[in-house]
Design a protein around this motif. Structure first.
Motif, PDB file in Angstrom:
ATOM      1  N   SER A 124     -10.638 -26.197  29.622  1.00 52.79           N
ATOM      2  CA  SER A 124     -10.054 -24.612  29.293  1.00 52.79           C
ATOM      3  C   SER A 124     -11.182 -24.004  28.134  1.00 52.79           C
ATOM      4  O   SER A 124     -11.497 -23.019  28.392  1.00 52.79           O
ATOM      5  N   THR A 125     -11.596 -25.044  27.259  1.00 50.53           N
ATOM      6  CA  THR A 125     -12.474 -24.310  26.190  1.00 50.53           C
ATOM      7  C   THR A 125     -13.814 -23.983  26.788  1.00 50.53           C
ATOM      8  O   THR A 125     -14.472 -23.027  26.104  1.00 50.53           O
ATOM      9  N   VAL A 126     -14.077 -24.668  27.611  1.00 51.83           N
ATOM     10  CA  VAL A 126     -15.984 -24.350  27.947  1.00 51.83           C
ATOM     11  C   VAL A 126     -15.544 -23.985  29.592  1.00 51.83           C
ATOM     12  O   VAL A 126     -16.900 -23.512  30.171  1.00 51.83           O
ATOM     13  N   GLY A 127     -14.673 -23.927  30.366  1.00 53.85           N
ATOM     14  CA  GLY A 127     -14.339 -23.523  31.657  1.00 53.85           C
ATOM     15  C   GLY A 127     -15.195 -24.418  32.842  1.00 53.85           C
ATOM     16  O   GLY A 127     -15.203 -23.946  33.866  1.00 53.85           O
ATOM     17  N   CYS A 128     -15.421 -25.544  32.459  1.00 54.04           N
ATOM     18  CA  CYS A 128     -16.164 -26.448  33.000  1.00 54.04           C
ATOM     19  C   CYS A 128     -15.249 -27.773  33.437  1.00 54.04           C
ATOM     20  O   CYS A 128     -14.227 -27.971  32.491  1.00 54.04           O
ATOM     21  N   TYR A 129     -15.508 -28.551  34.369  1.00 53.30           N
ATOM     22  CA  TYR A 129     -15.089 -29.946  34.275  1.00 53.30           C
ATOM     23  C   TYR A 129     -15.512 -30.834  33.157  1.00 53.30           C
ATOM     24  O   TYR A 129     -16.868 -30.615  32.884  1.00 53.30           O
ATOM     25  N   VAL A 130     -15.008 -31.734  32.831  1.00 54.97           N
ATOM     26  CA  VAL A 130     -15.483 -32.704  32.007  1.00 54.97           C
ATOM     27  C   VAL A 130     -15.310 -34.178  32.458  1.00 54.97           C
ATOM     28  O   VAL A 130     -14.269 -34.501  33.138  1.00 54.97           O
TER      29      VAL A 130
ATOM     30  N   ALA B 130     -22.147 -24.273  37.522  1.00 56.98           N
ATOM     31  CA  ALA B 130     -22.278 -23.894  38.961  1.00 56.98           C
ATOM     32  C   ALA B 130     -21.576 -25.208  39.752  1.00 56.98           C
ATOM     33  O   ALA B 130     -20.819 -24.963  40.675  1.00 56.98           O
ATOM     34  N   ALA B 131     -21.831 -26.464  39.242  1.00 57.91           N
ATOM     35  CA  ALA B 131     -21.032 -27.583  40.089  1.00 57.91           C
ATOM     36  C   ALA B 131     -19.743 -27.209  39.773  1.00 57.91           C
ATOM     37  O   ALA B 131     -18.820 -27.840  40.560  1.00 57.91           O
ATOM     38  N   SER B 132     -19.267 -27.089  38.619  1.00 57.69           N
ATOM     39  CA  SER B 132     -17.851 -27.043  38.275  1.00 57.69           C
ATOM     40  C   SER B 132     -17.135 -26.085  39.124  1.00 57.69           C
ATOM     41  O   SER B 132     -15.920 -26.158  39.818  1.00 57.69           O
ATOM     42  N   GLU B 133     -17.801 -24.874  39.234  1.00 62.06           N
ATOM     43  CA  GLU B 133     -17.174 -23.854  40.150  1.00 62.06           C
ATOM     44  C   GLU B 133     -17.131 -24.218  41.836  1.00 62.06           C
ATOM     45  O   GLU B 133     -16.366 -24.012  42.257  1.00 62.06           O
ATOM     46  N   ASP B 134     -18.240 -25.007  42.100  1.00 61.06           N
ATOM     47  CA  ASP B 134     -18.062 -25.624  43.545  1.00 61.06           C
ATOM     48  C   ASP B 134     -16.928 -26.528  43.733  1.00 61.06           C
ATOM     49  O   ASP B 134     -16.149 -26.607  44.609  1.00 61.06           O
ATOM     50  N   ILE B 135     -16.754 -27.412  42.474  1.00 63.34           N
ATOM     51  CA  ILE B 135     -15.480 -28.386  42.715  1.00 63.34           C
ATOM     52  C   ILE B 135     -14.360 -27.780  42.764  1.00 63.34           C
ATOM     53  O   ILE B 135     -13.465 -27.966  43.430  1.00 63.34           O
ATOM     54  N   ARG B 136     -14.110 -26.780  42.059  1.00 62.67           N
ATOM     55  CA  ARG B 136     -12.849 -25.956  41.767  1.00 62.67           C
ATOM     56  C   ARG B 136     -12.510 -25.232  43.286  1.00 62.67           C
ATOM     57  O   ARG B 136     -11.399 -25.136  43.360  1.00 62.67           O
TER      58      ARG B 136
ATOM     59  N   PHE C 196     -23.014 -34.052  43.697  1.00 64.09           N
ATOM     60  CA  PHE C 196     -23.892 -33.338  42.630  1.00 64.09           C
ATOM     61  C   PHE C 196     -24.509 -34.090  41.903  1.00 64.09           C
ATOM     62  O   PHE C 196     -24.185 -35.155  41.613  1.00 64.09           O
ATOM     63  N   GLU C 197     -25.935 -33.859  41.608  1.00 59.35           N
ATOM     64  CA  GLU C 197     -26.603 -34.458  40.556  1.00 59.35           C
ATOM     65  C   GLU C 197     -27.258 -33.474  39.326  1.00 59.35           C
ATOM     66  O   GLU C 197     -27.478 -32.395  39.648  1.00 59.35           O
ATOM     67  N   PHE C 198     -26.930 -33.920  38.130  1.00 63.04           N
ATOM     68  CA  PHE C 198     -27.236 -33.240  37.093  1.00 63.04           C
ATOM     69  C   PHE C 198     -27.513 -34.111  35.669  1.00 63.04           C
ATOM     70  O   PHE C 198     -27.378 -35.371  35.877  1.00 63.04           O
TER      71      PHE C 198
END
Length: 97
Positions: free
Chosen positions: A63-69, A26-32, A3-5
């Protein structure tokens, strides 16, 4: 999977001197969705490149943003001249698929 961002660097308000970049939704969803053995805290092993710095670490679900950090260590922030609020171009590869 790679992923690049670009995303801003931010400091964790609960723990001074811990800095992160949020992986886009979108990347977080793919990783999940990548099948892999479970790891502590839901972490996912990754290799990251920012500028001329490359290192291995893990991303963690927030969980606060629904994405990975993505934690960004001091050596990288210093080497790449990164500051809180500044945009960070990231290349992230998920390891151990």
């Amino acid at each position: 999977m790679r992923f690049e961002f670009t995303a801003p660097l931010w400091e964790w308000s609960s723990q001074a001197n811990w800095y992160f970049v949020t992986v886009p939704e979108a990347a977080s969803e793919d990783i999940r969705e990548i099948p892999r053995p479970p790891r502590g805290f839901g972490s996912v092993r990754v290799r990251v490149t920012v500028g001329g710095s490359t290192w291995s670490t893990s991303v963690f679900p927030d969980s606060t943003v629904g994405c990975y950090v993505l934690p960004v260590k001091k050596a990288v922030r210093t080497a790449e001249g990164l500051v809180a609020g500044g945009d960070v171009p990231v290349s992230l590869t998920v390891l151990n698929l």
